[in-house]
Design an enzyme around this catalytic site. Sequence first.
Site, PDB file in Angstrom:
ATOM      1  N   ASN A   1       0.931  -1.251  -0.118  1.00  0.00           N
ATOM      2  CA  ASN A   1      -0.201  -0.015   0.025  1.00  0.00           C
ATOM      3  C   ASN A   1       0.956   1.272   0.022  1.00  0.00           C
ATOM      4  OD1 ASN A   1       0.574   0.762   2.946  1.00  0.00           O
ATOM      5  ND2 ASN A   1      -0.406  -1.164   3.102  1.00  0.00           N
TER       6      ASN A   1
ATOM      7  N   LYS B   1     -11.105  -1.768  19.162  1.00  0.00           N
ATOM      8  CA  LYS B   1      -9.672  -2.075  19.463  1.00  0.00           C
ATOM      9  C   LYS B   1      -9.292  -1.727  20.861  1.00  0.00           C
ATOM     10  CE  LYS B   1      -8.941  -1.643  14.227  1.00  0.00           C
ATOM     11  NZ  LYS B   1      -7.934  -1.861  13.174  1.00  0.00           N
TER      12      LYS B   1
ATOM     13  N   PHE C   1      -4.454   4.591  14.710  1.00  0.00           N
ATOM     14  CA  PHE C   1      -4.719   5.609  13.477  1.00  0.00           C
ATOM     15  C   PHE C   1      -5.829   5.184  12.800  1.00  0.00           C
ATOM     16  CE2 PHE C   1      -0.681   6.785  14.920  1.00  0.00           C
ATOM     17  CZ  PHE C   1      -0.210   8.064  14.581  1.00  0.00           C
TER      18      PHE C   1
HETATM   19  N1  CTP Z   1      -4.203  -2.008  12.017  1.00  0.00           N
HETATM   20  C1  CTP Z   1      -3.573  -3.142  12.535  1.00  0.00           C
HETATM   21  N2  CTP Z   1      -3.729  -4.404  12.029  1.00  0.00           N
HETATM   22  C2  CTP Z   1      -4.126  -4.409  10.756  1.00  0.00           C
HETATM   23  C3  CTP Z   1      -4.813  -3.159  10.029  1.00  0.00           C
HETATM   24  C4  CTP Z   1      -4.830  -2.259  10.844  1.00  0.00           C
HETATM   25  O1  CTP Z   1      -2.990  -3.114  13.545  1.00  0.00           O
HETATM   26  N3  CTP Z   1      -4.288  -5.691   9.975  1.00  0.00           N
HETATM   27  C5  CTP Z   1      -4.174  -0.878  12.682  1.00  0.00           C
HETATM   28  C6  CTP Z   1      -3.709   0.400  12.105  1.00  0.00           C
HETATM   29  O2  CTP Z   1      -2.080   0.318  12.205  1.00  0.00           O
HETATM   30  C7  CTP Z   1      -4.386   1.526  12.548  1.00  0.00           C
HETATM   31  C8  CTP Z   1      -5.639   1.090  13.006  1.00  0.00           C
HETATM   32  O3  CTP Z   1      -5.363  -0.367  13.010  1.00  0.00           O
HETATM   33  O4  CTP Z   1      -3.535   2.201  13.838  1.00  0.00           O
HETATM   34  C9  CTP Z   1      -6.500   1.447  11.967  1.00  0.00           C
HETATM   35  O5  CTP Z   1      -6.302   1.090  10.522  1.00  0.00           O
HETATM   36  P1  CTP Z   1      -7.325   1.422   9.415  1.00  0.00           P
HETATM   37  O6  CTP Z   1      -6.730   0.700   8.228  1.00  0.00           O
HETATM   38  O7  CTP Z   1      -7.583   2.840   9.372  1.00  0.00           O
HETATM   39  O8  CTP Z   1      -8.461   0.480   9.813  1.00  0.00           O
HETATM   40  P2  CTP Z   1      -9.071  -0.995   9.841  1.00  0.00           P
HETATM   41  O9  CTP Z   1      -8.997  -1.580  11.229  1.00  0.00           O
HETATM   42  O10 CTP Z   1      -7.932  -1.769   8.968  1.00  0.00           O
HETATM   43  O11 CTP Z   1     -10.131  -0.996   9.090  1.00  0.00           O
HETATM   44  P3  CTP Z   1     -10.837  -0.523   7.519  1.00  0.00           P
HETATM   45  O12 CTP Z   1      -9.501  -0.850   6.579  1.00  0.00           O
HETATM   46  O13 CTP Z   1     -11.888  -1.358   7.318  1.00  0.00           O
HETATM   47  O14 CTP Z   1     -11.083   1.018   7.491  1.00  0.00           O
END
Ligand code: CTP
Length: 393
Positions: free
Chosen positions: A206, A337, A319
């Site tokens: 990404n 979370k 975040f």
């Molecule tokens: N995060 C994580 N593990 C994952 C994906 C995300 O720990 N597999 C963490 C990111 O580092 C961030 C937070 O969760 O601090 C939110 O990440 P974000 O990408 O905004 O949200 P997601 O939980 O992945 O949900 P979505 O993609 O559906 O918005």
Amino acid sequence: MKCAVLGITGSIAAYKACDIISALKKANIDVRVILTDAGAKFITPLALESIAHTPVVTDMFSRERPWEVEHIALAKRADVFLVAPASANFLGKAACGIADDMLTTTILATKAPVLVAPAMNTNMYLHPQVQANIQALKARGYRMIEPANGMLACGDVGIGRLAEVDCIVEAALQALQIKQDLVGKRILVSAGPTQERIDPVRYITNRSSGKMGYALAEAAMERGAAVTLVSGPTNLQTPAGVTRIDVQSSEDMYNELTARFADCDAVLMAAAPADFTPESVATQKIKKDGESLSLLLKPTKDILASLGKLKKQQRLLGFAAETQSLEENAQIKLKKKNLDMIAANDVTAEGVGFNVETNAVTVYKADGSKEQSGLMTKRALADWLLDRLFSGV
Ligand code: CTP
């Protein structure tokens, strides 16, 4: 990176400058050294350069770097100017504005705060002329780091011993306005994207650059924390003093963070771990045959949600990168979370999000409070976030 110019003059305590440089470097400060001729009788430029990792300046009229007026360049570069140890001779010259070597000349040209740590024999230190020089320098705004009492190199016992290295370093950090509020804290920071392998030559990733996470790691380390940075692939330099662990996949990041979680005080989860990974990784390069290719992806573990379940004393910062319904989505993630705070940003806004130097967030806390940061550099935002995550701790 902040810069400290360290002047070293002729005193047996000059050898302690090595410890001062080392402590400042650990706090991620760029240290530039000016060594007087008398100082060079006690410690060599080579010893100092080996620790400072920058050339030690001794000669006013060196032809080695003729393209800049060096004393002016150093005077401008300094965020703090420290003279340690400062001899009686230096105090006398500085008090009178004499500029007959690199150190006394540069100090006249600087606008940075000047800190002076005298070191000399007790009788010399207490001599009315030396005391008058100290008063004159204080009157001009120079800050004295008073010498200590004790056994002196000459065998006398009394005042005149260079102040403790810790006191000198603390005074320098204070002058640089670097808070030391995270001393004793162990902080885990995650940063960057992950790469999910498809076959030996391809992966899914990404747009995360890692800049926000690296800025958080640097800020926490400068404020005294022991920082471990678990980083996906980035092109960024590890901040000095930070321990970096490189990972590739979301699974690797999960393993490294959970293994270290029990022993840490906070996790700052700035990484963008992949939410999906290929169901299987091809052992050989997938060949094209003119047909379309379907990849079956399975969800990865949500790292932060897993840490939220294990949470005891730890503070968790998450975040949320959103393109719509910012507040609603951020609040859902905060609760789901089990976070203490979430920093949400609208990645479609100008100057915010991936691969830019700036960011603007709204933070939502578990206590229901909410605050907007305004647009600032990621490095400034890192301090802003740490202030809020650790407020009241
Ligand atoms: N995060 C994580 N593990 C994952 C994906 C995300 O720990 N597999 C963490 C990111 O580092 C961030 C937070 O969760 O601090 C939110 O990440 P974000 O990408 O905004 O949200 P997601 O939980 O992945 O949900 P979505 O993609 O559906 O918005």
